[in-house]
Enzyme design. Sequence first.
Site, short mmCIF file in Angstrom:
data_model
loop_
_atom_site.label_atom_id
_atom_site.label_comp_id
_atom_site.label_asym_id
_atom_site.label_seq_id
_atom_site.Cartn_x
_atom_site.Cartn_y
_atom_site.Cartn_z
N ARG A 68 0.82 -1.23 0.00
CA ARG A 68 0.00 0.00 0.00
C ARG A 68 0.84 1.26 0.00
O ARG A 68 0.39 2.32 -0.44
CB ARG A 68 -0.99 -0.03 1.16
CG ARG A 68 -2.27 -0.74 0.75
CD ARG A 68 -3.14 -1.09 1.92
NE ARG A 68 -2.62 -2.27 2.60
CZ ARG A 68 -2.81 -2.53 3.89
NH1 ARG A 68 -3.50 -1.71 4.62
NH2 ARG A 68 -2.30 -3.62 4.42
N GLU A 105 4.30 -10.00 14.32
CA GLU A 105 3.66 -10.49 15.54
C GLU A 105 3.95 -11.99 15.70
O GLU A 105 4.30 -12.46 16.77
CB GLU A 105 2.17 -10.23 15.48
CG GLU A 105 1.53 -10.33 16.84
CD GLU A 105 0.06 -9.93 16.80
OE1 GLU A 105 -0.41 -9.54 15.72
OE2 GLU A 105 -0.58 -10.06 17.85
P1 AMP Z 1 3.95 -2.22 11.25
O1 AMP Z 1 5.15 -2.81 10.59
O2 AMP Z 1 3.45 -2.98 12.41
O3 AMP Z 1 4.14 -0.74 11.56
O4 AMP Z 1 2.76 -2.35 10.22
C1 AMP Z 1 2.68 -1.51 9.18
C2 AMP Z 1 2.18 -2.21 7.95
O5 AMP Z 1 1.06 -3.07 8.21
C3 AMP Z 1 1.72 -1.17 6.98
O6 AMP Z 1 2.31 -1.46 5.74
C4 AMP Z 1 0.23 -1.28 6.96
O7 AMP Z 1 -0.21 -1.32 5.63
C5 AMP Z 1 -0.13 -2.54 7.69
N1 AMP Z 1 -1.04 -2.34 8.84
C6 AMP Z 1 -0.72 -2.49 10.14
N2 AMP Z 1 -1.78 -2.29 10.92
C7 AMP Z 1 -2.81 -1.98 10.11
C8 AMP Z 1 -4.20 -1.66 10.32
N3 AMP Z 1 -4.75 -1.60 11.55
N4 AMP Z 1 -4.95 -1.40 9.23
C9 AMP Z 1 -4.40 -1.45 8.00
N5 AMP Z 1 -3.12 -1.76 7.74
C10 AMP Z 1 -2.33 -2.02 8.78
#
Ligand code: AMP
Length: 180
Positions: A68, A105
């Site tokens: 995205r 996770e």
């Molecule tokens: P992180 O690495 O945990 O910061 O997760 C970021 C990635 O996961 C991004 O590329 C987001 O597109 C996706 N992501 C994480 N949480 C969400 C959420 N609640 N809704 C949509 N996309 C999410």
Amino acid sequence: MVEAAREALGRLVRDVVDFPEPGIVFKDITPLLADHAGFTAVVAGLAAAGRDTDGLPVVDKVVGMEARGFIFAAPVALALGVGFVPVRKVGKLPGETHAVAYALEYGEATLEVHRDAIAPGERVLVIDDVLATGGTARATVDLVEACGGEVVATTFLMELSFLPGRAALGAVPVTALAVI
Ligand code: AMP
């Protein structure tokens, strides 16, 4: 301009409860992408992170993460008049890459960038849709730095402030159009 982007996010991002798994509130951006005025407003709002107070671009490259991040980083690069660099999941890029593994996770993921996509000393803006735990953004910053680039800003549509994404980025500047 940032106000228009915030209004669009409030109106056009859909919360989907328990997707893709129980306990997650998924931010569905597809209604925003389908709305020309809303999409235009958020691209302009994100591009502001790559400009100085006179509106001049201060970066040489815009980096977006699969998948995205691509949707927003590419039009922001065009708006700033600079190149776009994709950070991809492992095994997708055909040339010589730098790779960084990071914790999910459950388990681990690896992101890659072409070694020659960012020249040493280039100034970089990193863009993704959501900053959650910060693992994706941190790995991307590490990839830019492995190329010799300098991340001058990271910017997101939405920052989930109940998660430690900002802390994961340490001293790297973070902005978000909406903080949730
Ligand atoms: P992180 O690495 O945990 O910061 O997760 C970021 C990635 O996961 C991004 O590329 C987001 O597109 C996706 N992501 C994480 N949480 C969400 C959420 N609640 N809704 C949509 N996309 C999410």
